[in-house]
Design a protein around this motif. Structure first.
Motif, PDB file in Angstrom:
ATOM      1  N   MET A 133     -11.496  -5.372   2.005  1.00 30.53           N
ATOM      2  CA  MET A 133     -12.889  -4.776   1.039  1.00 30.53           C
ATOM      3  C   MET A 133     -12.821  -5.583  -0.336  1.00 30.53           C
ATOM      4  N   THR A 134     -13.057  -6.418  -1.078  1.00 27.63           N
ATOM      5  CA  THR A 134     -13.118  -6.772  -2.721  1.00 27.63           C
ATOM      6  C   THR A 134     -14.607  -6.399  -2.811  1.00 27.63           C
ATOM      7  N   GLY A 135     -14.391  -6.369  -4.550  1.00 22.76           N
ATOM      8  CA  GLY A 135     -15.703  -6.430  -5.100  1.00 22.76           C
ATOM      9  C   GLY A 135     -15.258  -5.441  -6.040  1.00 22.76           C
ATOM     10  N   THR A 136     -15.800  -4.569  -6.901  1.00 25.40           N
ATOM     11  CA  THR A 136     -15.634  -3.790  -8.054  1.00 25.40           C
ATOM     12  C   THR A 136     -16.460  -2.241  -6.940  1.00 25.40           C
ATOM     13  N   LYS A 137     -17.692  -2.809  -6.693  1.00 26.10           N
ATOM     14  CA  LYS A 137     -18.826  -1.531  -5.812  1.00 26.10           C
ATOM     15  C   LYS A 137     -17.568  -1.118  -5.425  1.00 26.10           C
ATOM     16  N   GLN A 138     -17.576  -2.051  -3.856  1.00 27.95           N
ATOM     17  CA  GLN A 138     -16.203  -1.458  -2.674  1.00 27.95           C
ATOM     18  C   GLN A 138     -15.465  -0.367  -3.588  1.00 27.95           C
ATOM     19  N   ASP A 139     -14.497  -1.147  -4.329  1.00 28.48           N
ATOM     20  CA  ASP A 139     -13.394  -0.522  -4.895  1.00 28.48           C
ATOM     21  C   ASP A 139     -13.008   0.101  -5.573  1.00 28.48           C
ATOM     22  N   GLU A 140     -14.633   0.492  -5.662  1.00 31.42           N
ATOM     23  CA  GLU A 140     -14.657   1.965  -6.651  1.00 31.42           C
ATOM     24  C   GLU A 140     -14.449   3.160  -5.002  1.00 31.42           C
ATOM     25  N   LYS A 141     -15.207   2.838  -4.028  1.00 27.21           N
ATOM     26  CA  LYS A 141     -14.861   3.729  -3.161  1.00 27.21           C
ATOM     27  C   LYS A 141     -13.343   4.359  -2.219  1.00 27.21           C
ATOM     28  N   LEU A 142     -13.032   3.057  -2.737  1.00 28.22           N
ATOM     29  CA  LEU A 142     -11.302   3.927  -2.337  1.00 28.22           C
ATOM     30  C   LEU A 142     -10.871   4.942  -2.523  1.00 28.22           C
ATOM     31  N   SER A 143     -10.039   5.571  -1.885  1.00 30.11           N
ATOM     32  CA  SER A 143      -9.560   6.218  -1.833  1.00 30.11           C
ATOM     33  C   SER A 143      -7.502   5.673  -2.938  1.00 30.11           C
ATOM     34  N   TYR A 144      -7.073   6.966  -3.806  1.00 31.61           N
ATOM     35  CA  TYR A 144      -5.774   6.764  -4.063  1.00 31.61           C
ATOM     36  C   TYR A 144      -4.958   5.729  -3.300  1.00 31.61           C
ATOM     37  N   GLU A 145      -4.854   6.498  -1.847  1.00 23.30           N
ATOM     38  CA  GLU A 145      -3.865   5.904  -0.898  1.00 23.30           C
ATOM     39  C   GLU A 145      -4.613   5.012   0.171  1.00 23.30           C
ATOM     40  N   GLN A 146      -5.998   4.547  -0.428  1.00 20.89           N
ATOM     41  CA  GLN A 146      -6.749   3.557   0.107  1.00 20.89           C
ATOM     42  C   GLN A 146      -6.259   2.092  -0.427  1.00 20.89           C
ATOM     43  N   ALA A 147      -6.338   2.227  -1.440  1.00 18.08           N
ATOM     44  CA  ALA A 147      -5.978   1.177  -3.031  1.00 18.08           C
ATOM     45  C   ALA A 147      -4.271   1.011  -2.741  1.00 18.08           C
ATOM     46  N   ARG A 148      -3.321   1.880  -2.558  1.00 16.39           N
ATOM     47  CA  ARG A 148      -2.188   1.805  -2.660  1.00 16.39           C
ATOM     48  C   ARG A 148      -1.219   0.802  -1.268  1.00 16.39           C
ATOM     49  N   ALA A 149      -1.779   1.212  -0.547  1.00 18.90           N
ATOM     50  CA  ALA A 149      -1.730   0.974   0.777  1.00 18.90           C
ATOM     51  C   ALA A 149      -2.204  -0.881   0.667  1.00 18.90           C
ATOM     52  N   GLU A 150      -3.197  -0.952   0.328  1.00 19.16           N
ATOM     53  CA  GLU A 150      -3.936  -2.161   0.249  1.00 19.16           C
ATOM     54  C   GLU A 150      -2.826  -3.443  -0.606  1.00 19.16           C
ATOM     55  N   LEU A 151      -2.893  -1.889  -1.898  1.00 20.75           N
ATOM     56  CA  LEU A 151      -1.920  -3.085  -2.830  1.00 20.75           C
ATOM     57  C   LEU A 151      -0.178  -3.398  -2.119  1.00 20.75           C
ATOM     58  N   ALA A 152       0.405  -2.576  -1.418  1.00 21.16           N
ATOM     59  CA  ALA A 152       1.407  -2.213  -0.965  1.00 21.16           C
ATOM     60  C   ALA A 152       1.886  -4.206   0.655  1.00 21.16           C
ATOM     61  N   SER A 153       0.230  -4.598   1.027  1.00 17.12           N
ATOM     62  CA  SER A 153       0.062  -5.513   2.068  1.00 17.12           C
ATOM     63  C   SER A 153      -0.209  -6.485   0.923  1.00 17.12           C
ATOM     64  N   VAL A 154      -0.796  -6.571   0.093  1.00 16.15           N
ATOM     65  CA  VAL A 154      -0.921  -8.134  -0.854  1.00 16.15           C
ATOM     66  C   VAL A 154       0.566  -8.440  -1.439  1.00 16.15           C
ATOM     67  N   VAL A 155       1.571  -7.126  -1.418  1.00 18.94           N
ATOM     68  CA  VAL A 155       3.070  -7.456  -2.290  1.00 18.94           C
ATOM     69  C   VAL A 155       3.594  -7.998  -0.782  1.00 18.94           C
ATOM     70  N   GLU A 156       3.128  -7.558  -0.149  1.00 21.77           N
ATOM     71  CA  GLU A 156       4.364  -8.177   1.157  1.00 21.77           C
ATOM     72  C   GLU A 156       4.295  -9.231   1.131  1.00 21.77           C
ATOM     73  N   LYS A 157       2.695  -9.335   1.567  1.00 23.93           N
ATOM     74  CA  LYS A 157       1.948 -11.343   1.719  1.00 23.93           C
ATOM     75  C   LYS A 157       3.129 -12.340   0.273  1.00 23.93           C
ATOM     76  N   LEU A 158       2.601 -11.375  -0.641  1.00 24.40           N
ATOM     77  CA  LEU A 158       3.410 -12.616  -1.815  1.00 24.40           C
ATOM     78  C   LEU A 158       4.581 -12.907  -1.263  1.00 24.40           C
ATOM     79  N   GLU A 159       5.298 -10.963  -1.034  1.00 25.41           N
ATOM     80  CA  GLU A 159       6.757 -11.424  -1.273  1.00 25.41           C
ATOM     81  C   GLU A 159       7.309 -12.555   0.473  1.00 25.41           C
ATOM     82  N   ALA A 160       6.877 -12.181   1.313  1.00 27.59           N
ATOM     83  CA  ALA A 160       7.062 -13.142   1.868  1.00 27.59           C
ATOM     84  C   ALA A 160       6.657 -14.630   2.140  1.00 27.59           C
TER      85      ALA A 160
END
Length: 70
Positions: free
Chosen positions: A1-28
């Motif tokens: 899910m990308t883009g600001t319109k779709q991001d507005e629909k994300l819950s805090y928990e969804q955004a945090r989980a996706e952010l954790a996944s992004v960080v994991e990929k960057l660290e790997a």
């Protein structure tokens, strides 16, 4: 899910989980520079979503405290 319109629909928990996944990929590592930049940009977007949720929660708490004091 990308883009600001779709991001507005994300819950805090969804955004945090996706952010954790992004960080994991960057660290790997193992991604190209272009992929790393795209992940970084997505992480920044998601961090903004999380911050807006937290700011909103803070405002609600402050308003509730103010009403309780009045």
């Amino acid at each position: 899910m990308t883009g600001t319109k779709q991001d507005e629909k994300l819950s805090y928990e969804q955004a945090r989980a996706e952010l954790a996944s992004v960080v994991e990929k960057l660290e790997a590592g193992g991604t190209s520079l272009e992929e790393s930049l795209a992940l970084w940009e997505r992480g920044e977007q998601l961090a903004g979503v999380c911050q807006r949720w937290l700011d909103g929660a803070r405002a609600r708490i402050d308003a509730a405290r103010q009403r309780a004091e009045d």
